[in-house]
Design a protein around this motif. Structure first.
Motif, PDB file in Angstrom:
ATOM      1  N   GLY A 147       0.800  -1.220   0.000  1.00  0.00           N
ATOM      2  CA  GLY A 147       0.000   0.000   0.000  1.00  0.00           C
ATOM      3  C   GLY A 147       0.830   1.266   0.000  1.00  0.00           C
ATOM      4  O   GLY A 147       0.417   2.277   0.547  1.00  0.00           O
ATOM      5  N   MET A 148       2.017   1.203  -0.612  1.00  0.00           N
ATOM      6  CA  MET A 148       2.857   2.397  -0.737  1.00  0.00           C
ATOM      7  C   MET A 148       2.515   3.102  -2.049  1.00  0.00           C
ATOM      8  O   MET A 148       2.230   2.463  -3.055  1.00  0.00           O
ATOM      9  CB  MET A 148       4.339   2.020  -0.752  1.00  0.00           C
ATOM     10  CG  MET A 148       4.848   1.425   0.546  1.00  0.00           C
ATOM     11  SD  MET A 148       4.737   2.561   1.930  1.00  0.00           S
ATOM     12  CE  MET A 148       5.894   3.800   1.441  1.00  0.00           C
ATOM     13  N   SER A 149       2.566   4.402  -2.028  1.00  0.00           N
ATOM     14  CA  SER A 149       2.366   5.203  -3.230  1.00  0.00           C
ATOM     15  C   SER A 149       3.637   6.004  -3.473  1.00  0.00           C
ATOM     16  O   SER A 149       4.164   6.627  -2.550  1.00  0.00           O
ATOM     17  CB  SER A 149       1.181   6.148  -3.036  1.00  0.00           C
ATOM     18  OG  SER A 149       1.067   7.014  -4.138  1.00  0.00           O
ATOM     19  N   VAL A 150       4.133   5.954  -4.702  1.00  0.00           N
ATOM     20  CA  VAL A 150       5.339   6.697  -5.066  1.00  0.00           C
ATOM     21  C   VAL A 150       5.035   7.510  -6.315  1.00  0.00           C
ATOM     22  O   VAL A 150       4.491   6.992  -7.289  1.00  0.00           O
ATOM     23  CB  VAL A 150       6.536   5.749  -5.337  1.00  0.00           C
ATOM     24  CG1 VAL A 150       7.764   6.550  -5.752  1.00  0.00           C
ATOM     25  CG2 VAL A 150       6.833   4.896  -4.120  1.00  0.00           C
ATOM     26  N   GLY A 151       5.375   8.784  -6.271  1.00  0.00           N
ATOM     27  CA  GLY A 151       5.212   9.662  -7.426  1.00  0.00           C
ATOM     28  C   GLY A 151       6.501  10.423  -7.680  1.00  0.00           C
ATOM     29  O   GLY A 151       7.272  10.677  -6.760  1.00  0.00           O
ATOM     30  N   VAL A 152       6.727  10.775  -8.938  1.00  0.00           N
ATOM     31  CA  VAL A 152       7.944  11.493  -9.308  1.00  0.00           C
ATOM     32  C   VAL A 152       7.574  12.697 -10.167  1.00  0.00           C
ATOM     33  O   VAL A 152       6.795  12.574 -11.114  1.00  0.00           O
ATOM     34  CB  VAL A 152       8.920  10.579 -10.089  1.00  0.00           C
ATOM     35  CG1 VAL A 152      10.141  11.358 -10.545  1.00  0.00           C
ATOM     36  CG2 VAL A 152       9.325   9.384  -9.249  1.00  0.00           C
ATOM     37  N   VAL A 153       8.122  13.847  -9.810  1.00  0.00           N
ATOM     38  CA  VAL A 153       7.988  15.059 -10.613  1.00  0.00           C
ATOM     39  C   VAL A 153       9.394  15.406 -11.090  1.00  0.00           C
ATOM     40  O   VAL A 153      10.323  15.459 -10.287  1.00  0.00           O
ATOM     41  CB  VAL A 153       7.404  16.228  -9.785  1.00  0.00           C
ATOM     42  CG1 VAL A 153       7.308  17.487 -10.621  1.00  0.00           C
ATOM     43  CG2 VAL A 153       6.049  15.845  -9.206  1.00  0.00           C
ATOM     44  N   THR A 154       9.547  15.621 -12.386  1.00  0.00           N
ATOM     45  CA  THR A 154      10.862  15.901 -12.965  1.00  0.00           C
ATOM     46  C   THR A 154      10.938  17.358 -13.412  1.00  0.00           C
ATOM     47  O   THR A 154       9.983  17.889 -13.970  1.00  0.00           O
ATOM     48  CB  THR A 154      11.122  14.971 -14.167  1.00  0.00           C
ATOM     49  OG1 THR A 154      10.971  13.618 -13.739  1.00  0.00           O
ATOM     50  CG2 THR A 154      12.516  15.157 -14.718  1.00  0.00           C
ATOM     51  N   SER A 155      12.082  17.966 -13.179  1.00  0.00           N
ATOM     52  CA  SER A 155      12.282  19.369 -13.555  1.00  0.00           C
ATOM     53  C   SER A 155      12.555  19.507 -15.051  1.00  0.00           C
ATOM     54  O   SER A 155      12.799  18.533 -15.750  1.00  0.00           O
ATOM     55  CB  SER A 155      13.458  19.952 -12.769  1.00  0.00           C
ATOM     56  OG  SER A 155      14.676  19.349 -13.184  1.00  0.00           O
ATOM     57  N   HIS A 156      12.544  20.753 -15.503  1.00  0.00           N
ATOM     58  CA  HIS A 156      12.896  21.080 -16.888  1.00  0.00           C
ATOM     59  C   HIS A 156      14.395  21.344 -16.964  1.00  0.00           C
ATOM     60  O   HIS A 156      15.044  21.637 -15.960  1.00  0.00           O
ATOM     61  CB  HIS A 156      12.158  22.336 -17.349  1.00  0.00           C
ATOM     62  CG  HIS A 156      10.685  22.233 -17.260  1.00  0.00           C
ATOM     63  ND1 HIS A 156       9.948  21.330 -17.978  1.00  0.00           N
ATOM     64  CD2 HIS A 156       9.789  22.923 -16.514  1.00  0.00           C
ATOM     65  CE1 HIS A 156       8.673  21.472 -17.703  1.00  0.00           C
ATOM     66  NE2 HIS A 156       8.546  22.430 -16.801  1.00  0.00           N
ATOM     67  N   PHE A 157      14.925  21.277 -18.178  1.00  0.00           N
ATOM     68  CA  PHE A 157      16.337  21.589 -18.392  1.00  0.00           C
ATOM     69  C   PHE A 157      16.519  22.092 -19.810  1.00  0.00           C
ATOM     70  O   PHE A 157      15.894  21.587 -20.746  1.00  0.00           O
ATOM     71  CB  PHE A 157      17.213  20.346 -18.188  1.00  0.00           C
ATOM     72  CG  PHE A 157      18.660  20.587 -18.523  1.00  0.00           C
ATOM     73  CD1 PHE A 157      19.502  21.183 -17.607  1.00  0.00           C
ATOM     74  CD2 PHE A 157      19.168  20.254 -19.775  1.00  0.00           C
ATOM     75  CE1 PHE A 157      20.833  21.436 -17.916  1.00  0.00           C
ATOM     76  CE2 PHE A 157      20.491  20.501 -20.098  1.00  0.00           C
ATOM     77  CZ  PHE A 157      21.328  21.088 -19.164  1.00  0.00           C
ATOM     78  N   GLY A 158      17.365  23.079 -19.965  1.00  0.00           N
ATOM     79  CA  GLY A 158      17.729  23.556 -21.292  1.00  0.00           C
ATOM     80  C   GLY A 158      19.105  24.185 -21.262  1.00  0.00           C
ATOM     81  O   GLY A 158      19.508  24.780 -20.263  1.00  0.00           O
ATOM     82  N   ASN A 159      19.828  24.016 -22.348  1.00  0.00           N
ATOM     83  CA  ASN A 159      21.156  24.612 -22.472  1.00  0.00           C
ATOM     84  C   ASN A 159      21.328  25.057 -23.913  1.00  0.00           C
ATOM     85  O   ASN A 159      20.901  24.361 -24.835  1.00  0.00           O
ATOM     86  CB  ASN A 159      22.245  23.595 -22.102  1.00  0.00           C
ATOM     87  CG  ASN A 159      23.636  24.125 -22.395  1.00  0.00           C
ATOM     88  OD1 ASN A 159      24.175  23.908 -23.472  1.00  0.00           O
ATOM     89  ND2 ASN A 159      24.203  24.839 -21.449  1.00  0.00           N
ATOM     90  N   GLY A 160      21.932  26.211 -24.097  1.00  0.00           N
ATOM     91  CA  GLY A 160      22.173  26.692 -25.452  1.00  0.00           C
ATOM     92  C   GLY A 160      23.459  27.472 -25.539  1.00  0.00           C
ATOM     93  O   GLY A 160      23.812  28.218 -24.628  1.00  0.00           O
ATOM     94  N   THR A 161      24.170  27.271 -26.639  1.00  0.00           N
ATOM     95  CA  THR A 161      25.428  27.983 -26.858  1.00  0.00           C
ATOM     96  C   THR A 161      25.314  28.873 -28.093  1.00  0.00           C
ATOM     97  O   THR A 161      24.475  28.656 -28.965  1.00  0.00           O
ATOM     98  CB  THR A 161      26.600  27.002 -27.062  1.00  0.00           C
ATOM     99  OG1 THR A 161      26.314  26.170 -28.185  1.00  0.00           O
ATOM    100  CG2 THR A 161      26.822  26.153 -25.827  1.00  0.00           C
ATOM    101  N   GLU A 162      26.182  29.837 -28.139  1.00  0.00           N
ATOM    102  CA  GLU A 162      26.237  30.768 -29.259  1.00  0.00           C
ATOM    103  C   GLU A 162      26.810  30.063 -30.489  1.00  0.00           C
ATOM    104  O   GLU A 162      27.666  29.187 -30.372  1.00  0.00           O
ATOM    105  CB  GLU A 162      27.154  31.915 -28.835  1.00  0.00           C
ATOM    106  CG  GLU A 162      27.358  33.007 -29.825  1.00  0.00           C
ATOM    107  CD  GLU A 162      28.236  34.089 -29.211  1.00  0.00           C
ATOM    108  OE1 GLU A 162      27.710  34.886 -28.409  1.00  0.00           O
ATOM    109  OE2 GLU A 162      29.439  34.110 -29.524  1.00  0.00           O
TER     110      GLU A 162
END
Length: 174
Positions: A147-162
Motif C-alpha cells: 500500500g505504498m504510493s510513489v510519485g515522481v515530478v521531474t524538472s525542466h532543463f535547457g542549455n544553449g550555446t552561441e
C-alpha cells in the motif's frame, strides 16, 4: 518579467544563414536572438531563459532564479552559453537540496539529481497500519509494507550555446 518587445517570438529555429537580425526564437527553455557579429558573420546568441517553451512565457534573466512551486530554477550564464536548470526542489515553500529528503505530514519528499535534471520523489503509505507510515520510508521497508504510493515530478532543463556563421566563407566559425 516580460520586456516590452513587439516582434514575434518564433517557436522554430530559423535558417541560420538567412535569419533576420533581431529575430527571436525559443528552443529548450532558451530565448535566442539572431545577431550580426561582424559584417559577414551572423548567428544565434542565447539571450535569456524562459519558464516554458511558449512564445508568451516569462523571461528569466541571466543568473536570476525562478520558483515554479515545484522547483527553484536558475538561468546560469557562462561565456557563450545559457543553462536553465533546477537547483532545488520545493514542497510547500520548503526548499530541499539535491540529495536530501524531508517528511511533510504523511509523505516523505526527496530531491534527487538525475543527470541534468532534478527529481522530486514523493513516497507515502496509504494507511496507518505499517510502522513505515510513522517513520521515514526507505526502500528496504517498502516491500514489507503493502500500500505504498510513489510519485515522481521531474524538472525542466535547457542549455544553449552561441553559434556564428561566416556568410562569405560559408562556415561556422564559433
Amino acid at each position: 518579467m516580460r520586456t516590452g518587445t513587439t516582434a514575434a517570438i518564433l517557436m522554430s529555429v530559423p535558417n541560420l544563414p538567412f535569419c533576420r537580425i533581431g529575430q527571436r526564437f525559443i528552443h529548450n527553455y532558451i530565448l535566442y536572438v539572431c545577431h550580426q557579429f561582424a559584417p559577414n558573420q551572423r548567428g544565434f546568441k542565447p539571450f535569456s531563459c524562459v519558464v516554458r517553451n511558449q512564445a508568451n512565457a516569462n523571461l528569466v534573466s541571466r543568473n536570476s532564479v525562478y520558483d515554479d512551486g515545484s522547483f527553484l530554477y536558475k538561468c546560469i550564464a557562462e561565456e557563450n552559453s545559457l543553462t536553465y536548470q533546477a537547483i532545488n526542489c520545493i514542497v510547500d515553500n520548503m526548499h530541499i537540496n539535491p540529495g536530501n529528503s524531508v517528511r511533510h505530514r504523511k509523505t516523505e519528499f526527496s530531491c534527487q539529481m538525475d543527470g541534468e535534471t532534478l527529481k522530486r520523489v514523493e513516497k507515502r503509505a496509504l494507511h496507518d497500519f505499517c510502522k513505515t507510515a510513522k517513520i521515514n520510508i526507505d526502500s528496504s521497508r517498502e516491500s514489507k509494507c503493502p500500500g505504498m504510493s510513489v510519485g515522481v515530478v521531474t524538472s525542466h532543463f535547457g542549455n544553449g550555446t552561441e553559434v556564428v556563421y561566416d556568410t562569405k566563407q560559408r562556415i561556422v566559425v564559433v
